[in-house]
Design a protein around this motif. Sequence first.
Motif, PDB file in Angstrom:
ATOM      1  N   UNK A 252       0.828  -1.209   0.000  1.00 49.22           N
ATOM      2  CA  UNK A 252       0.000   0.000   0.000  1.00 49.22           C
ATOM      3  C   UNK A 252       0.856   1.250   0.000  1.00 49.22           C
ATOM      4  N   UNK A 253       1.758   1.327   0.974  1.00 52.40           N
ATOM      5  CA  UNK A 253       2.554   2.548   1.152  1.00 52.40           C
ATOM      6  C   UNK A 253       3.900   2.422   0.443  1.00 52.40           C
ATOM      7  N   UNK A 254       3.841   2.458  -0.874  1.00 52.59           N
ATOM      8  CA  UNK A 254       5.060   2.395  -1.665  1.00 52.59           C
ATOM      9  C   UNK A 254       5.792   3.729  -1.559  1.00 52.59           C
ATOM     10  N   UNK A 255       7.095   3.789  -1.879  1.00 52.18           N
ATOM     11  CA  UNK A 255       7.856   5.029  -1.731  1.00 52.18           C
ATOM     12  C   UNK A 255       7.260   6.197  -2.514  1.00 52.18           C
ATOM     13  N   UNK A 256       7.516   7.400  -2.015  1.00 53.08           N
ATOM     14  CA  UNK A 256       6.973   8.613  -2.613  1.00 53.08           C
ATOM     15  C   UNK A 256       7.347   8.729  -4.089  1.00 53.08           C
ATOM     16  N   UNK A 257       8.608   8.401  -4.447  1.00 54.48           N
ATOM     17  CA  UNK A 257       9.052   8.523  -5.836  1.00 54.48           C
ATOM     18  C   UNK A 257       8.224   7.628  -6.754  1.00 54.48           C
ATOM     19  N   UNK A 258       7.907   6.428  -6.288  1.00 54.81           N
ATOM     20  CA  UNK A 258       7.092   5.521  -7.094  1.00 54.81           C
ATOM     21  C   UNK A 258       5.659   6.043  -7.209  1.00 54.81           C
ATOM     22  N   UNK A 259       5.161   6.655  -6.146  1.00 53.24           N
ATOM     23  CA  UNK A 259       3.833   7.267  -6.212  1.00 53.24           C
ATOM     24  C   UNK A 259       3.811   8.381  -7.258  1.00 53.24           C
ATOM     25  N   UNK A 260       4.897   9.142  -7.348  1.00 50.05           N
ATOM     26  CA  UNK A 260       4.975  10.221  -8.341  1.00 50.05           C
ATOM     27  C   UNK A 260       5.004   9.674  -9.759  1.00 50.05           C
ATOM     28  N   UNK A 261       5.619   8.496  -9.940  1.00 52.41           N
ATOM     29  CA  UNK A 261       5.631   7.882 -11.272  1.00 52.41           C
ATOM     30  C   UNK A 261       4.212   7.464 -11.671  1.00 52.41           C
ATOM     31  N   UNK A 262       3.457   6.926 -10.696  1.00 53.10           N
ATOM     32  CA  UNK A 262       2.099   6.453 -10.983  1.00 53.10           C
ATOM     33  C   UNK A 262       1.118   7.613 -11.086  1.00 53.10           C
ATOM     34  N   UNK A 263       1.296   8.603 -10.206  1.00 54.92           N
ATOM     35  CA  UNK A 263       0.410   9.775 -10.180  1.00 54.92           C
ATOM     36  C   UNK A 263       1.261  11.031 -10.401  1.00 54.92           C
ATOM     37  N   UNK A 264       1.538  11.391 -11.650  1.00 52.14           N
ATOM     38  CA  UNK A 264       2.437  12.521 -11.956  1.00 52.14           C
ATOM     39  C   UNK A 264       2.017  13.849 -11.330  1.00 52.14           C
ATOM     40  N   UNK A 265       0.725  14.004 -11.025  1.00 52.19           N
ATOM     41  CA  UNK A 265       0.254  15.252 -10.436  1.00 52.19           C
ATOM     42  C   UNK A 265       0.936  15.538  -9.098  1.00 52.19           C
ATOM     43  N   UNK A 266       1.456  14.495  -8.444  1.00 48.22           N
ATOM     44  CA  UNK A 266       2.108  14.672  -7.149  1.00 48.22           C
ATOM     45  C   UNK A 266       3.387  15.492  -7.252  1.00 48.22           C
ATOM     46  N   UNK A 267       3.988  15.531  -8.436  1.00 44.08           N
ATOM     47  CA  UNK A 267       5.205  16.336  -8.601  1.00 44.08           C
ATOM     48  C   UNK A 267       4.904  17.818  -8.444  1.00 44.08           C
ATOM     49  N   UNK A 268       3.726  18.232  -8.895  1.00 45.25           N
ATOM     50  CA  UNK A 268       3.333  19.631  -8.769  1.00 45.25           C
ATOM     51  C   UNK A 268       2.592  19.902  -7.463  1.00 45.25           C
ATOM     52  N   UNK A 269       1.892  18.873  -6.965  1.00 46.10           N
ATOM     53  CA  UNK A 269       1.073  19.060  -5.766  1.00 46.10           C
ATOM     54  C   UNK A 269       1.353  17.935  -4.759  1.00 46.10           C
ATOM     55  N   UNK A 270       2.520  17.939  -4.129  1.00 46.71           N
ATOM     56  CA  UNK A 270       2.880  16.873  -3.183  1.00 46.71           C
ATOM     57  C   UNK A 270       1.944  16.779  -1.991  1.00 46.71           C
ATOM     58  N   UNK A 271       1.192  17.851  -1.721  1.00 47.80           N
ATOM     59  CA  UNK A 271       0.264  17.843  -0.593  1.00 47.80           C
ATOM     60  C   UNK A 271      -0.834  16.793  -0.768  1.00 47.80           C
TER      61      UNK A 271
END
Length: 317
Positions: A252-271
């Motif tokens: 479930x709680x994969x690393x933040x970098x992998x989350x950014x790869x899956x959900x690119x919007x996190x790069x602009x909106x990490x919140x």
Amino acid sequence: KGELSSEYRNNRAQGIYQYIQNNYTLEKAKDVLNEGKICFVPLKGAVIKDLYPEPWMRHSCDIDILVQEKDVDKAIELLVKAGFTTDNKREYHDVSLYYGPTHLELHFNICENIPRIDNTLSQVWKYTEPADAYEYRETNEFFAFHILGHMLYHFLRGGSNIKQFVDFFLLRQNNTYDEEKLKQLLSGSRLEEFYKVICEFTNSIMTGEETDRTRKIEKMVFNGGLIRQGNQSDNVSIAVGGGIGKFILKSVFIPKREMEWIYPILKKHPILLPHFYNKRLLTKTIGKERKKAQNVLKAHKNHDNETEKLLKELGLS
């Protein structure tokens, strides 16, 4: 005899047809990336097919090409203009594109979500050399490491198939790499023992000379579920990952970098990171994902210690 001969001819024709399709798409993609002045690296089957007696013998379901992460959006744009299609859905290391029936995995990294090897795999561009125009190739030793790392991924997560072992056997038989240089890469990922075992296992497959250990591995891979993704491969991941609790948390709680790869919007909106973690947690508790999780727990409860013992012997647990 006639039935076997007919099946062989049909499979041969299908293999040649798919090779022609894949190779045409590969060359088209290479032309697009060269014209766009985007550095790229053909991966896996696109390279190793040349070691087979005939390249069409290396069956591939898709084509893998690596570009730098900063170039991935431009590469997608140019490929789409050239006739490729995509839904722009990003996995943790690639985006899928299609040219007719042919699947192209456009990688922006080659990591496997396995920490012990990802530190090395993330340095892929350090281990490339120019081939032609904007095309690069992995060095021989890194290519062997990459093939071995991908084999490890399927060994631990499921989806193994015979071509992976044939690939590695041919790499060794053709003396394509300097073993001492490869061992330097392996030592940084603690894969020396796994390498020895895979060498032993591939020899066993190709020569028929079995040992007690190769028979155990054969049972684990071909009879135990690793040839496909399933409960047995999850049990392997559980044993390697430190238990069922850590396995569930890591799924479930994969690393933040992998989350950014899956959900690119996190790069602009990490919140938004907590929101997407909650989304992953929710998907694990409904529908097919919930049933899969229940099956994993049931299988793990009933399995014996044979898998864990073998993994310790292979240096993976």
